[in-house]
Design an enzyme around this catalytic site. Structure first.
Site, PDB file in Angstrom:
ATOM      1  N   GLY A   1       0.821  -1.202   0.000  1.00 51.48           N
ATOM      2  CA  GLY A   1       0.000   0.000   0.000  1.00 51.48           C
ATOM      3  C   GLY A   1       0.858   1.256   0.000  1.00 51.48           C
ATOM      4  O   GLY A   1       2.089   1.209   0.067  1.00 51.48           O
ATOM      5  N   GLY A   2       0.205   2.411  -0.053  1.00 47.83           N
ATOM      6  CA  GLY A   2       0.938   3.669  -0.101  1.00 47.83           C
ATOM      7  C   GLY A   2       1.819   3.890   1.110  1.00 47.83           C
ATOM      8  O   GLY A   2       3.009   4.238   0.987  1.00 47.83           O
TER       9      GLY A   2
ATOM     10  N   ALA B   1      -0.815  -3.264   8.325  1.00 47.81           N
ATOM     11  CA  ALA B   1      -2.019  -3.639   7.580  1.00 47.81           C
ATOM     12  C   ALA B   1      -3.263  -3.024   8.217  1.00 47.81           C
ATOM     13  O   ALA B   1      -3.417  -3.038   9.443  1.00 47.81           O
ATOM     14  CB  ALA B   1      -2.157  -5.153   7.526  1.00 47.81           C
TER      15      ALA B   1
ATOM     16  N   ILE C   1      -7.659  -1.777   7.287  1.00 51.76           N
ATOM     17  CA  ILE C   1      -8.794  -1.558   6.397  1.00 51.76           C
ATOM     18  C   ILE C   1      -9.806  -0.693   7.122  1.00 51.76           C
ATOM     19  O   ILE C   1      -9.753  -0.519   8.341  1.00 51.76           O
ATOM     20  CB  ILE C   1      -9.476  -2.876   5.963  1.00 51.76           C
ATOM     21  CG1 ILE C   1     -10.021  -3.628   7.195  1.00 51.76           C
ATOM     22  CG2 ILE C   1      -8.523  -3.746   5.163  1.00 51.76           C
ATOM     23  CD1 ILE C   1     -10.893  -4.825   6.841  1.00 51.76           C
ATOM     24  N   THR C   2     -10.738  -0.123   6.365  1.00 52.78           N
ATOM     25  CA  THR C   2     -11.880   0.578   6.959  1.00 52.78           C
ATOM     26  C   THR C   2     -13.165  -0.043   6.438  1.00 52.78           C
ATOM     27  O   THR C   2     -13.225  -0.516   5.300  1.00 52.78           O
ATOM     28  CB  THR C   2     -11.878   2.076   6.606  1.00 52.78           C
ATOM     29  OG1 THR C   2     -11.845   2.229   5.183  1.00 52.78           O
ATOM     30  CG2 THR C   2     -10.678   2.777   7.233  1.00 52.78           C
TER      31      THR C   2
ATOM     32  N   ASP D   1     -16.454   1.796   7.199  1.00 53.66           N
ATOM     33  CA  ASP D   1     -17.099   2.868   7.953  1.00 53.66           C
ATOM     34  C   ASP D   1     -18.619   2.779   7.939  1.00 53.66           C
ATOM     35  O   ASP D   1     -19.238   2.468   6.916  1.00 53.66           O
ATOM     36  CB  ASP D   1     -16.672   4.225   7.401  1.00 53.66           C
ATOM     37  CG  ASP D   1     -15.195   4.524   7.603  1.00 53.66           C
ATOM     38  OD1 ASP D   1     -14.528   3.731   8.301  1.00 53.66           O
ATOM     39  OD2 ASP D   1     -14.723   5.553   7.083  1.00 53.66           O
TER      40      ASP D   1
ATOM     41  N   GLY E   1     -18.516   7.663  12.606  1.00 53.01           N
ATOM     42  CA  GLY E   1     -18.669   6.555  11.670  1.00 53.01           C
ATOM     43  C   GLY E   1     -17.551   5.539  11.708  1.00 53.01           C
ATOM     44  O   GLY E   1     -17.460   4.680  10.823  1.00 53.01           O
TER      45      GLY E   1
ATOM     46  N   TYR F   1     -13.009   1.091  13.619  1.00 57.40           N
ATOM     47  CA  TYR F   1     -11.623   1.494  13.310  1.00 57.40           C
ATOM     48  C   TYR F   1     -10.957   2.140  14.526  1.00 57.40           C
ATOM     49  O   TYR F   1      -9.813   1.809  14.875  1.00 57.40           O
ATOM     50  CB  TYR F   1     -11.661   2.464  12.131  1.00 57.40           C
ATOM     51  CG  TYR F   1     -10.309   2.882  11.612  1.00 57.40           C
ATOM     52  CD1 TYR F   1      -9.579   2.051  10.772  1.00 57.40           C
ATOM     53  CD2 TYR F   1      -9.786   4.131  11.920  1.00 57.40           C
ATOM     54  CE1 TYR F   1      -8.343   2.440  10.265  1.00 57.40           C
ATOM     55  CE2 TYR F   1      -8.560   4.536  11.414  1.00 57.40           C
ATOM     56  CZ  TYR F   1      -7.846   3.685  10.591  1.00 57.40           C
ATOM     57  OH  TYR F   1      -6.621   4.087  10.101  1.00 57.40           O
TER      58      TYR F   1
ATOM     59  N   LYS G   1      -7.671   0.770  16.546  1.00 58.91           N
ATOM     60  CA  LYS G   1      -6.450   1.567  16.603  1.00 58.91           C
ATOM     61  C   LYS G   1      -6.090   1.956  18.036  1.00 58.91           C
ATOM     62  O   LYS G   1      -4.902   1.981  18.401  1.00 58.91           O
ATOM     63  CB  LYS G   1      -6.593   2.811  15.721  1.00 58.91           C
ATOM     64  CG  LYS G   1      -6.668   2.497  14.234  1.00 58.91           C
ATOM     65  CD  LYS G   1      -5.428   1.751  13.750  1.00 58.91           C
ATOM     66  CE  LYS G   1      -5.378   1.630  12.244  1.00 58.91           C
ATOM     67  NZ  LYS G   1      -4.158   0.945  11.762  1.00 58.91           N
TER      68      LYS G   1
ATOM     69  N   PRO H   1      -0.557   8.012  13.028  1.00 59.05           N
ATOM     70  CA  PRO H   1      -0.617   8.998  11.939  1.00 59.05           C
ATOM     71  C   PRO H   1      -1.900   9.814  12.007  1.00 59.05           C
ATOM     72  O   PRO H   1      -2.946   9.342  12.466  1.00 59.05           O
ATOM     73  CB  PRO H   1      -0.599   8.137  10.677  1.00 59.05           C
ATOM     74  CG  PRO H   1      -0.099   6.793  11.115  1.00 59.05           C
ATOM     75  CD  PRO H   1      -0.572   6.634  12.516  1.00 59.05           C
TER      76      PRO H   1
END
Length: 247
Positions: free
Chosen positions: A14-15, A89, A91-92, A94, A149, A153, A157, A183
């Site tokens: 990923g980015g 790694a 994902i979302t 939402d 929302g 997540y 986190k 981040p």
């Protein structure tokens, strides 16, 4: 000649993961990038972004405990060790809680939080036996402030930092450090998918006046995983442009 440290980065194609892989490679690490799939176009983009630095690519579902065991065994067998683990790694899925389906909740918890348990559980024995390990878990400012929302997540986190602090206490005498990075809004495909008006409003709320770049996070990872960073453990490093400040 000292053997290069072996670094495994999840979500490596990923980015954000690509930037982390490049920063670690630049620091002289032997990098293994792990992703759930490695289609040719993503691999090509990854190779180009590394700008001449090398990295090995492995595919694995980090939400699967047994798959993580096999991955760690393979890395140790083929490269001789696993010294640095970056659990990136994520994902979302939402949704407001009133509309959130159990599958949305569970998918995010499995990939964003349980994956750290899955990999650390299998990597720790080797790290402790060798007397060296660096574990960095990529959390989020959403885990510190919450976000509309994103109950799933934010919970995952926030859990990553609690996990990091507890594991840091368990491994501190064994030469293994465990830290998290939170981040803020980073310019990745995930944020670029936001409506432009929302992205501009977000940018305006950040004191430094811009979204972060993946390299901003990668620098922090390289710092925490350095051989001489052994006195930093159980910490959370916020990299958010001043979006959230706490004592």
């Amino acid at each position: 000649m000292t053997q290069a440290r072996i670094a495994l980065v999840t979500g490596g194609l990923g980015g954000l993961g690509t930037a982390i892989c490049r920063a670690l490679a630049e620091a002289g690490r032997k990098v293994v990038a792990v992703d759930v799939a490695a289609p040719e176009e993503r691999v090509a983009g990854f190779r180009t972004a590394l700008n001449g630095f090398e990295a090995h690519i492995e595919t694995a579902d980090v939400a699967d405990f047994d798959a993580c065991a096999a991955l760690v065994r393979k890395v140790e067998d083929e490269h001789g060790a696993l010294d640095i683990l970056v659990n990136n790694a994520g994902i979302t899925r939402d949704s407001t809680l009133r509309k959130m389906e159990p599958a949305q909740w569970q998918a995010v918890i499995d990939v964003n939080l349980s994956s750290a348990f899955n990999l650390c559980r299998h990597a720790l024995d080797g790290m402790q036996a060798r007397g060296f390990g660096r574990i960095v878990n990529i959390s989020s400012v959403s885990g510190q402030t919450g976000n509309f929302g994103q109950t799933n997540y934010a919970a995952a986190k926030a859990g990553l930092h609690g996990f990091s602090m507890s594991l840091a206490r368990e491994t501190a005498t064994k030469g293994v450090t465990v830290n998290s990075i939170s981040p803020g809004y980073i310019e990745t495909p995930m944020t670029l998918a936001m409506p432009e008006a929302v992205r501009e409003k977000t940018r305006a709320s950040i004191p430094v006046g811009r979204l972060g770049q993946p390299r901003d996070i990668a620098r922090a990872v390289a710092f925490l995983t350095a051989d001489d960073a052994g006195y930093i453990t159980g910490a959370n490093i916020p990299v958010n442009g001043g979006l959230y400040m706490a004592y």
